[in-house]
Design a protein around this motif. Structure first.
Motif, mmCIF file in Angstrom:
data_model
loop_
_atom_site.group_PDB
_atom_site.id
_atom_site.type_symbol
_atom_site.label_atom_id
_atom_site.label_comp_id
_atom_site.label_asym_id
_atom_site.label_seq_id
_atom_site.Cartn_x
_atom_site.Cartn_y
_atom_site.Cartn_z
ATOM 1 N N THR A 115 74.593 54.370 4.417
ATOM 2 C CA THR A 115 73.883 53.630 5.524
ATOM 3 C C THR A 115 73.132 54.557 6.288
ATOM 4 O O THR A 115 73.397 55.787 6.346
ATOM 5 C CB THR A 115 75.406 53.297 6.544
ATOM 6 N N THR A 117 71.969 56.353 9.446
ATOM 7 C CA THR A 117 72.506 56.640 10.690
ATOM 8 C C THR A 117 71.773 57.580 11.503
ATOM 9 O O THR A 117 71.217 58.568 10.594
ATOM 10 C CB THR A 117 74.193 56.826 10.822
ATOM 11 N N GLU A 119 72.719 60.099 13.228
ATOM 12 C CA GLU A 119 73.535 61.486 12.858
ATOM 13 C C GLU A 119 72.824 62.078 11.459
ATOM 14 O O GLU A 119 72.603 63.401 11.302
ATOM 15 C CB GLU A 119 75.063 61.263 12.753
ATOM 16 N N THR A 163 80.603 55.582 7.134
ATOM 17 C CA THR A 163 80.388 55.181 8.474
ATOM 18 C C THR A 163 81.848 54.360 9.040
ATOM 19 O O THR A 163 81.816 54.395 10.165
ATOM 20 C CB THR A 163 79.469 54.128 8.487
ATOM 21 N N TYR A 167 83.039 55.516 12.566
ATOM 22 C CA TYR A 167 83.277 54.303 13.676
ATOM 23 C C TYR A 167 84.612 54.100 13.915
ATOM 24 O O TYR A 167 84.774 53.954 15.245
ATOM 25 C CB TYR A 167 82.625 52.887 13.068
ATOM 26 N N GLU A 225 74.926 47.033 8.691
ATOM 27 C CA GLU A 225 74.205 48.188 8.530
ATOM 28 C C GLU A 225 72.724 48.210 7.378
ATOM 29 O O GLU A 225 72.864 47.181 6.954
ATOM 30 C CB GLU A 225 75.053 49.319 8.061
#
Ligand code: ARG
Length: 268
Positions: A115, A117, A119, A163, A167, A225
Motif C-alpha cells: 500500500t 502510504t 510514511e 498497514t 492502523y 488503499e
C-alpha cells in the motif's frame, strides 16, 4: 476461491521458501540472495530485475506447488520485465524487510500488494498504482464483532509492518494488537481462539477464510488503499521505466487479464 488450497497455506505457514524456477521468473530465497546479488546485473542495464516480495499473500503472491513464487505481482513483474527486455529474479522475504532491502540495493523493486502510504513515501518511491486494496476484518462466525466500531478493547491480529498493523496500533493501542510474521499465522491464531479478529487485505482474507472453516469477513471494510510498486528512493530512471511499462500494460489489457487469471469474477 478454490485455487488456493489448505495445503498451499500450510506451505506458507511453514514459511516454505523453496527455490524453484517458474516460467517467467527465477525464484530465490532471502538466504541465498546475497550470493546472487554479487552477480546480478543492475536493473537498468537490460539485465535482471530483482523483485522482493512476501509470498504468503494469495492471490498477489504465494508459493506454488513447484516451490516458485507465483501470483498477480509475480506476473506483473514478469510483464514489466518483458517490456524492458529484462528477466525477473524473485526473492521471498519478510514483509517488513522489503523497504530495507530496497534501501540496501538488495532488490530493485518490491511487489507485495504494498500500500502507498505517506510514511513509506519518506523512505521509498512508488510507481503509479496498479490495484486497489481494502483492509477487512476476519472474525469467527458468531463473533460479537459486527463492524469496525466493535474493535475497541479486542485483541487484533495483524501481519507485522503492514498497514493493518499501523492502523490498528494507532486506533486501538499496541497492547491490543498482536503481530504475526504473516497472514496465515494470524489466521491460525484466530482459529485457535488466541485473538478476536484479524485485520488484513481483502483478497488474501478471502483465501484464508476459504481455507479455514468457521471464519467470515465483515461486510464493512476498515480502510481503502492503493497498491503500487516500491522502488529505491531517487532511482527515477527505473521508476520512469516501470511507470512507462505499467501504462502500456494497462492500455493493452495485460494488467486486467493478469488479475482475471487469479481473481474470478464470480468470487468477488
Ligand atoms: N497492503 C498491506 C500493506 O502494504 C499488506 C501487504 C502485505 N503483503 C504481503 N505480500 N504479505 O501494508
Amino acid at each position: 476461491m478454490k485455487k488456493f488450497t489448505a495445503a498451499m497455506l500450510t506451505m506458507a505457514l511453514a514459511g516454505a521458501m523453496l527455490t524453484g524456477c517458474g516460467s517467467a521468473a527465477s525464484n530465490t530465497t532471502a538466504d541465498d540472495s546475497a550470493a546472487k546479488d554479487n552477480t546480478a546485473a543492475a536493473a537498468t542495464d537490460g539485465g535482471t530485475l530483482r523483485m522482493g516480495t512476501n509470498a504468503t499473500f494469495p492471490p498477489y503472491e504465494f508459493v506454488g506447488d513447484d516451490g516458485s513464487v507465483q501470483g498477480i505481482d509475480a506476473d506483473i513483474a514478469a510483464a514489466i520485465a518483458d517490456k524492458l527486455g529484462m528477466k525477473v529474479e524473485i526473492t521471498d522475504m519478510e514483509f517488513d524487510s522489503l523497504i530495507p532491502a530496497l534501501q540496501s540495493d538488495t532488490i530493485d523493486v518490491a511487489l507485495a500488494g504494498m500500500t502507498v502510504t505517506p510514511e513509506r513515501q519518506e523512505s521509498v518511491d512508488f510507481s503509479d498504482s496498479y490495484a486497489k486494496g481494502v483492509q477487512v476484518i476476519i472474525v469467527p462466525e458468531g463473533s460479537d464483532i459486527q463492524s469496525p466500531d466493535d474493535l475497541e478493547g479486542k485483541n487484533i491480529g495483524v501481519q507485522t509492518g503492514t498497514t493493518g498493523d499501523t492502523y490498528c496500533t494507532g486506533d486501538y493501542g499496541q497492547e491490543h494488537v498482536k503481530q504475526f510474521n504473516n497472514g496465515p499465522l494470524a489466521v491460525a491464531a484466530l482459529v485457535n481462539g488466541q485473538i478476536d479478529c484479524v485485520v488484513i487485505d481483502q483478497e488474501p482474507a478471502k483465501n484464508y477464510v476459504a481455507a479455514n472453516s468457521g471464519l467470515k469477513i465483515l461486510d464493512t471494510a476498515y480502510a481503502d488503499e492503493d497498491y503500487a510498486i516500491a522502488i529505491k528512493k531517487g532511482n527515477t530512471e527505473l521508476l520512469d521505466k516501470v511507470n512507462g511499462a505499467l501504462k502500456e500494460l494497462g492500455e493493452d489489457g495485460t494488467l486486467q487479464s493478469i488479475v482475471d487469471k487469479y481473481i474470478n469474477a464470480d468470487a468477488q
